[in-house]
Design a protein around this motif. Structure first.
Motif, PDB file in Angstrom:
ATOM      1  N   ASN B  96      14.866  12.495   3.524  1.00 31.85           N
ATOM      2  CA  ASN B  96      13.957  12.147   2.127  1.00 31.85           C
ATOM      3  C   ASN B  96      13.240  10.567   2.133  1.00 31.85           C
ATOM      4  O   ASN B  96      11.886  10.466   2.715  1.00 31.85           O
ATOM      5  CB  ASN B  96      13.412  12.715   0.930  1.00 31.85           C
ATOM      6  N   ASN B  97      13.714  10.156   2.403  1.00 29.51           N
ATOM      7  CA  ASN B  97      13.375   8.299   2.598  1.00 29.51           C
ATOM      8  C   ASN B  97      12.635   8.243   3.871  1.00 29.51           C
ATOM      9  O   ASN B  97      11.859   7.399   4.079  1.00 29.51           O
ATOM     10  CB  ASN B  97      14.300   7.226   1.790  1.00 29.51           C
ATOM     11  N   THR B  99      11.776  10.849   5.908  1.00 28.72           N
ATOM     12  CA  THR B  99      10.230  11.509   6.304  1.00 28.72           C
ATOM     13  C   THR B  99       9.317  10.358   5.363  1.00 28.72           C
ATOM     14  O   THR B  99       8.273  10.249   6.133  1.00 28.72           O
ATOM     15  CB  THR B  99      10.342  12.989   4.731  1.00 28.72           C
ATOM     16  N   TRP B 100       9.738   9.759   4.657  1.00 31.09           N
ATOM     17  CA  TRP B 100       8.743   9.004   4.166  1.00 31.09           C
ATOM     18  C   TRP B 100       7.776   8.220   5.068  1.00 31.09           C
ATOM     19  O   TRP B 100       7.117   7.717   4.924  1.00 31.09           O
ATOM     20  CB  TRP B 100       8.972   8.661   2.812  1.00 31.09           C
ATOM     21  N   PHE B 104       4.306   7.552   6.229  1.00 30.29           N
ATOM     22  CA  PHE B 104       3.715   6.806   6.377  1.00 30.29           C
ATOM     23  C   PHE B 104       2.708   5.919   7.148  1.00 30.29           C
ATOM     24  O   PHE B 104       2.416   5.636   6.703  1.00 30.29           O
ATOM     25  CB  PHE B 104       4.596   6.081   4.711  1.00 30.29           C
ATOM     26  N   THR B 176       8.365  17.839   0.031  1.00 22.70           N
ATOM     27  CA  THR B 176       8.057  16.915   0.253  1.00 22.70           C
ATOM     28  C   THR B 176       7.014  16.139   0.920  1.00 22.70           C
ATOM     29  O   THR B 176       6.849  14.908   0.691  1.00 22.70           O
ATOM     30  CB  THR B 176       9.753  15.882   0.670  1.00 22.70           C
ATOM     31  N   ILE B 180       3.929  13.189  -0.125  1.00 26.80           N
ATOM     32  CA  ILE B 180       3.835  11.935   0.954  1.00 26.80           C
ATOM     33  C   ILE B 180       2.257  12.601   1.172  1.00 26.80           C
ATOM     34  O   ILE B 180       1.404  11.593   1.033  1.00 26.80           O
ATOM     35  CB  ILE B 180       4.122  12.366   2.286  1.00 26.80           C
ATOM     36  N   ALA B 244       6.671   2.480   1.309  1.00 25.08           N
ATOM     37  CA  ALA B 244       7.083   4.333   1.834  1.00 25.08           C
ATOM     38  C   ALA B 244       8.871   4.079   0.665  1.00 25.08           C
ATOM     39  O   ALA B 244       9.407   5.424   0.083  1.00 25.08           O
ATOM     40  CB  ALA B 244       7.501   4.686   2.757  1.00 25.08           C
ATOM     41  N   SER B 247       8.764   4.713  -3.475  1.00 25.83           N
ATOM     42  CA  SER B 247       7.635   5.655  -3.675  1.00 25.83           C
ATOM     43  C   SER B 247       8.745   6.317  -5.038  1.00 25.83           C
ATOM     44  O   SER B 247      10.117   7.000  -4.995  1.00 25.83           O
ATOM     45  CB  SER B 247       8.101   6.703  -2.636  1.00 25.83           C
ATOM     46  N   ILE B 251       7.058  11.061  -7.165  1.00 24.50           N
ATOM     47  CA  ILE B 251       7.486  12.231  -7.191  1.00 24.50           C
ATOM     48  C   ILE B 251       7.981  12.350  -8.778  1.00 24.50           C
ATOM     49  O   ILE B 251       7.685  14.063  -8.973  1.00 24.50           O
ATOM     50  CB  ILE B 251       8.944  11.210  -6.605  1.00 24.50           C
ATOM     51  N   SER B 263      13.168  17.545  -3.454  1.00 24.69           N
ATOM     52  CA  SER B 263      12.346  16.225  -3.029  1.00 24.69           C
ATOM     53  C   SER B 263      12.867  14.978  -3.484  1.00 24.69           C
ATOM     54  O   SER B 263      12.054  13.523  -2.989  1.00 24.69           O
ATOM     55  CB  SER B 263      10.646  16.193  -3.644  1.00 24.69           C
ATOM     56  N   VAL B 265      13.768  10.749  -3.560  1.00 21.89           N
ATOM     57  CA  VAL B 265      14.451   9.433  -3.312  1.00 21.89           C
ATOM     58  C   VAL B 265      15.347   8.507  -4.188  1.00 21.89           C
ATOM     59  O   VAL B 265      16.140   9.103  -4.676  1.00 21.89           O
ATOM     60  CB  VAL B 265      13.301   9.150  -2.272  1.00 21.89           C
TER      61      VAL B 265
END
Lengths: 283, 310
Positions: B96-97, B99-100, B104, B176, B180, B244, B247, B251, B263, B265
């Motif tokens: 997820n990090n 993806t962020w 981002f 997620t 975002i 990012a 975050s 969340i 979801s 991180v």
């Protein structure tokens, strides 16, 4: 100027551009507008399912009164003020002294010290969480306003020092030297000469740090428990948990939480932008 | 006969004496200044040491212990890290990090587009620019609340637009992305203001010259404008990457890391383990991992800064 100035466009494009502006703005701010409208919508209307239409009757006073009195919103709001204002003053006071020392004295390790202050800005907050909680508990500062203030001061000092040090570095150094030759002590030079000169930078920083601290949620979660000293961010989040259906009240609470930073931003827009873009256009 | 060395009785102080005296004087004033420097720096250093530096090292130390926050910590070496590497939630958080981070990075280009769009001199444009920037001033909690309301599957705006409900925040596949998307809103506003400021410092003569040569639109942007915006672009990317990885607020407010921890991180996982499960040592290990990832950017940023100084 880039893009091409609009005066040189074809007339039809010029009109299209001007028409597109309000539309773009409306879409961009739709979330804020929705919350504003909902905060004046009556509970009956929400029950009927009118979530997005124009409100039939305005219940602004009722909603805000309800949000302010039926929940401890006012208390949270006051806590936020008590936490934020001293934090801003404290961080700026420490940082202007440190920034002065780092920009006008040459000593061994000054670069290392400066680099440390800079690096502190990028540290993930979570790595500080457990020890800061421990420190607060052992000093009897857990769940107190002073505990939060002390931490925010420490956390914001790094950023402020970086900012002020660079600003003071741009001042004419001869002025400081001249004052020293006249016999002014170091404190006098700082207090009477440097501080008045950096007033614009102090204003920019104050606005910025205010919104950072006011909007903080993570540290309020970590360092408080219950309602006693919880700031408004925690209060609004709790409001959502309590009243998932009363969106008009949650909206009114959100608006209250947003007002000080939005207001400050509109009043001190220039300073705010100076603070945010500092370092972006050079180096 | 040994040559008699004439006894020299200097009428005036020798140059070397002079140098010593002035060195002494300079040293005393230098030491006075050094003392002043220490006093000016002491409060800031003390606070930073207590609340930032010491905690970093303490957390690293703690990551080798098993500790519930109350009993005596028990040294377990790398066991926390080993457990973390095998924990499915850690992998979800890491993914997820990532993806962020990737999504981002849409914020700087989006901000540039918005800045180019608004960089005109028409009536009321100042107010419009200001209003465009307003989302950045809102607290993450407020942004999170607004968007959770948008995503509500029974009455949210998204449901209205699509004609049917999608439980964005209740579905591990979408949650997620939903968060975002909400976070991109203020971040784009931030990048926009950076680029708007950058655009005002563009060299007008160069732009005119390029225009004479026939450069316009994309080629002008690519070869004339963007090179001049280099430091602005760099800054926009740095604040976006750091944002990012940091975050947390959105969340926490929108999903509490759920559903089924889908979801989360690293930042939220750290908090969850320490506060909800009383696993301080394990939480410390996750925090150290996050710190190690961020250290790449910290070192990069510092090197750039020190190079500029030198």
């Amino acid at each position: 100027m880039f893009p091409m100035p609009i005066e040189k466009w074809k007339a039809s494009n010029r009109i299209l551009y001007k028409l597109s502006l309000p539309v773009a703005l409306l879409i961009w701010l739709l979330p804020i507008l929705a919350v504003l409208v909902t905060s004046v919508r009556s509970t009956d209307e929400l029950m009927e399912g009118n979530y997005w239409g124009w409100p039939k009757d305005f219940a602004m006073l009722d909603n805000y009164r309800e949000a302010l009195t039926a929940s401890p919103m006012l208390h949270y709001f006051w806590n936020s003020c008590l936490i934020t204002i001293p934090s801003v003053i404290g961080a700026i006071a420490l940082a202007s002294m440190a920034g002065y020392a780092l920009s006008t004295y040459k000593f061994r390790g000054d670069t290392l010290l400066f680099a440390t202050f800079v690096a502190c800005n990028f540290v993930p907050q979570q790595i500080l969480m457990i020890p800061v909680r421990e420190i607060s508990v052992s000093l009897g500062l857990f769940n107190t306003v002073s505990g939060l203030i002390l931490f925010h001061v420490a956390m914001q000092t790094g950023f402020c020092t970086l900012f002020l040090r660079n600003f003071i570095k741009q001042l004419p150094y001869e002025m400081i030297e001249a004052a020293r030759i006249e016999g002014a002590g170091e404190w006098t030079v700082f207090y009477r000469i440097v501080l008045p000169l950096i007033r614009p930078a102090l204003a920019a920083l104050a606005v910025l740090v205010f919104t950072f601290v006011w909007n903080d949620y993570f540290w309020a979660l970590c360092l408080t428990q219950g309602d006693d000293v919880a700031p408004i961010t925690v209060g609004v989040a709790a409001l959502k948990g309590q009243w998932t259906t009363a969106w008009n009240l949650v909206s009114a609470g959100s608006i209250l939480a947003a007002i000080p930073s939005v207001l400050l931003f509109f009043l001190m827009q220039k300073q705010f932008v100076v603070g945010l873009t500092f370092g972006a256009s050079k180096g | 006969m040994p040559a008699q060395t004439p006894a020299i009785t200097p009428a005036r102080p020798l140059p070397s004496d002079l140098a010593t005296a002035s060195k002494l004087r300079r040293r005393s004033s230098a030491s006075r200044r050094n003392r002043a420097a220490i006093w000016f720096l002491a409060p800031a250093c003390l606070m930073t040491a207590v609340y930032v530096l010491y905690p970093i090292f303490y957390t690293i130390y703690l990551s080798f212990f098993n500790w519930d926050g109350m009993m005596k910590p028990e040294f377990i070496g790398l066991a926390n890290y080993v457990e973390m590497l095998h924990a499915p939630t850690f992998h979800v958080a890491l993914k997820n990090n990532l993806t962020w981070l990737l999504l981002f990075l849409l914020a700087p280009p989006a901000g540039l587009i918005a800045a180019l769009y608004l960089n005109q001199k028409v009536r009321g444009i100042r107010l419009i620019k200001t209003l465009f920037f307003a989302p950045f001033v809102l607290s993450g909690v407020v942004v999170g609340l607004i968007f959770s309301w948008f995503y509500d599957p029974t009455f949210g705006l998204l449901t209205l637009l699509l004609g049917h409900g999608v439980p964005v925040l209740g579905d591990p596949r979408y949650v997620t992305f939903g968060i975002i998307f909400a976070a991109l809103w203020p971040q784009t506003a931030y990048c926009m203001i950076l680029f708007l400021t950058g655009l005002t410092s563009i060299n007008a003569d160069q732009v005119e010259a390029a225009r004479m040569e026939g450069a316009k639109g994309w080629s002008m942007l690519r070869y004339v404008i963007l090179p001049q915006l280099r430091s602005t672009t760099f800054m926009a990317f740095v604040v976006t990457i750091i944002g990012a990885l940091r975050s947390f607020d959105l969340i926490s407010v929108m999903s509490s890391g759920g559903p089924f921890e889908s979801s989360t991180v690293l930042a939220y996982y750290t908090y969850d383990q320490a506060i909800k499960y009383y696993r301080q040592g394990y939480s410390a290990a996750i925090a150290v991992t996050l710190f190690a990832i961020m250290l790449i950017y910290i070192v990069y940023q510092l090197r750039r800064l020190l190079r500029d100084e030198g």
